[in-house]
Design a protein around this motif. Sequence first.
Motif, mmCIF file in Angstrom:
data_model
loop_
_atom_site.group_PDB
_atom_site.id
_atom_site.type_symbol
_atom_site.label_atom_id
_atom_site.label_comp_id
_atom_site.label_asym_id
_atom_site.label_seq_id
_atom_site.Cartn_x
_atom_site.Cartn_y
_atom_site.Cartn_z
ATOM 1 N N HIS A 92 -9.016 -9.474 0.446
ATOM 2 C CA HIS A 92 -9.009 -9.248 -1.000
ATOM 3 C C HIS A 92 -10.461 -9.218 -1.460
ATOM 4 C CE1 HIS A 92 -7.288 -10.478 -5.217
ATOM 5 N NE2 HIS A 92 -7.801 -9.262 -5.201
ATOM 6 N N LYS A 93 -11.058 -8.032 -1.371
ATOM 7 C CA LYS A 93 -12.468 -7.844 -1.725
ATOM 8 C C LYS A 93 -12.618 -7.371 -3.163
ATOM 9 C CE LYS A 93 -16.628 -5.363 -0.141
ATOM 10 N NZ LYS A 93 -17.184 -4.482 0.914
ATOM 11 N N TYR A 94 -11.825 -6.372 -3.532
ATOM 12 C CA TYR A 94 -11.875 -5.812 -4.879
ATOM 13 C C TYR A 94 -10.718 -6.363 -5.702
ATOM 14 C CZ TYR A 94 -14.881 -2.580 -2.364
ATOM 15 O OH TYR A 94 -15.874 -2.041 -1.580
ATOM 16 N N THR A 95 -10.977 -6.642 -6.969
ATOM 17 C CA THR A 95 -10.019 -7.342 -7.823
ATOM 18 C C THR A 95 -8.629 -6.735 -7.751
ATOM 19 O OG1 THR A 95 -11.804 -7.944 -9.349
ATOM 20 C CG2 THR A 95 -9.544 -8.079 -10.184
ATOM 21 N N GLN A 96 -8.528 -5.422 -7.852
ATOM 22 C CA GLN A 96 -7.219 -4.766 -7.978
ATOM 23 C C GLN A 96 -6.572 -4.438 -6.632
ATOM 24 O OE1 GLN A 96 -10.033 -3.589 -9.428
ATOM 25 N NE2 GLN A 96 -9.717 -3.764 -11.641
ATOM 26 N N THR A 97 -7.296 -4.597 -5.526
ATOM 27 C CA THR A 97 -6.826 -4.085 -4.243
ATOM 28 C C THR A 97 -6.745 -5.167 -3.179
ATOM 29 O OG1 THR A 97 -7.831 -1.939 -4.734
ATOM 30 C CG2 THR A 97 -7.255 -2.368 -2.437
ATOM 31 N N ALA A 98 -5.614 -5.199 -2.470
ATOM 32 C CA ALA A 98 -5.470 -6.037 -1.287
ATOM 33 C C ALA A 98 -5.367 -5.129 -0.062
ATOM 34 C CB ALA A 98 -4.237 -6.932 -1.383
ATOM 35 N N LEU A 99 -5.869 -5.601 1.071
ATOM 36 C CA LEU A 99 -5.862 -4.834 2.318
ATOM 37 C C LEU A 99 -5.134 -5.644 3.377
ATOM 38 C CD1 LEU A 99 -6.865 -2.600 4.299
ATOM 39 C CD2 LEU A 99 -8.963 -3.940 4.546
ATOM 40 N N LEU A 100 -4.136 -5.034 3.991
ATOM 41 C CA LEU A 100 -3.322 -5.710 4.981
ATOM 42 C C LEU A 100 -3.550 -5.072 6.348
ATOM 43 C CD1 LEU A 100 -0.534 -7.720 4.570
ATOM 44 C CD2 LEU A 100 0.368 -5.738 5.737
ATOM 45 N N LEU A 101 -3.984 -5.848 7.327
ATOM 46 C CA LEU A 101 -4.155 -5.362 8.695
ATOM 47 C C LEU A 101 -2.844 -5.580 9.438
ATOM 48 C CD1 LEU A 101 -7.760 -6.602 9.581
ATOM 49 C CD2 LEU A 101 -7.037 -4.385 8.688
ATOM 50 N N SER A 102 -2.089 -4.501 9.612
ATOM 51 C CA SER A 102 -0.719 -4.614 10.114
ATOM 52 C C SER A 102 -0.608 -4.465 11.630
ATOM 53 C CB SER A 102 0.161 -3.549 9.442
ATOM 54 O OG SER A 102 -0.274 -2.245 9.802
ATOM 55 N N THR A 103 -1.624 -3.903 12.269
ATOM 56 C CA THR A 103 -1.580 -3.674 13.714
ATOM 57 C C THR A 103 -2.992 -3.450 14.229
ATOM 58 O OG1 THR A 103 -0.727 -2.214 15.468
ATOM 59 C CG2 THR A 103 -1.203 -1.198 13.352
#
Length: 369
Positions: A92-103
Amino acid sequence: MSWQDELRNGYRTAEELAPVLGWTPEETARYAQVIEKYPMLIPPYYLSLVDPKDPEDPIARLCVPSLAELDAGGERDTSGEADNTKIEGLQHKYTQTALLLSTNQCAMYCRHCFRKRMVGLTDAELNKRVDEAVAYVSAHKEVNNILVSGGDAFMNPNHILERYLRELTAIEHLDLIRFGSRMPVTLPERIYGDPEFLDLFEQYGKKKTLVLVTHFNHPRELTEQAARALRAMIERGVPVRNQTVLTKGVNDNGETLGKLLSGLVRLGVMPYYIFQCRPVTGVKGRFQVPLIEGVKIVDEAKSYQNGLGKAVRYAMSHPRGKIEIVCELPNGETLFKFHQNKNPEDRSRVFTVPLSPTDTWLDGELRGI
């Protein structure tokens, strides 16, 4: 063959690839050392795009290991991903965006990958509990979109993709869900050859906006099979955006890059970013283009475009944010602007930096800015 057969028949060892590219036993042994450190996987489909007679073939540069990958230098994590990890596998780097490492798996291991530290190697950074990721996003109302990435998000089996789709589309404050995948480029049959996969995206796309973010780097990747995969997603209601990496020896001239952008728009794919290649260990010396040169290349490429193609931005993913590389000024300095920022004080900040002809990245601290 099916896409599953394509994966099973992919080239994974130097010994398998040697007859195709004409490597000597000595060369094969050296390339095997690279593959031991940074895994190789090339589907037969993608390898068919390579011209084995051309030692400078741009498609080969993207998929065939190079001895330069063993060179020292660069960094493992150039964008501060470790610092932005909130729970296992979720950034969670940017306020509006989450990043999920799925594989950590891909259908093809790109030689310029900025996650060479983990892709095909370790699952230490992956999300292993979907419920924890969903709980985090549910609790952070400021997050209005999430990017499911990897590796390649479409390497997940359909039942895992369905789990992500079901759980994430149920979060009311999410406006959209993005999936990062190079499958339209490297293994397009994964998309057009799997009706169940397409049905999932059509079904859940009626509940929440879904977007495919893909990664074409060269016009020769825009094959009929790739076009078929892109059409399949678009016809199911999933818009497609493209992020290109400016890569030396692949698309580092305005004409080639311009043809790529035009070809994407022709297929209904909107160019999104042209990224400066990151100074990653195993990548830095082989693929980076100097920033001053990059500005000229991107400007020339954009000069060939219609309005849609001109909307693409030249940017870098820096620890402090996503920084747009705007233009070179008459005084010789280069103009930059924060397009996204980690820290509020950087919001929309414009700044200039005097660059040397060989500079390929900005100082990690951006001291004085």
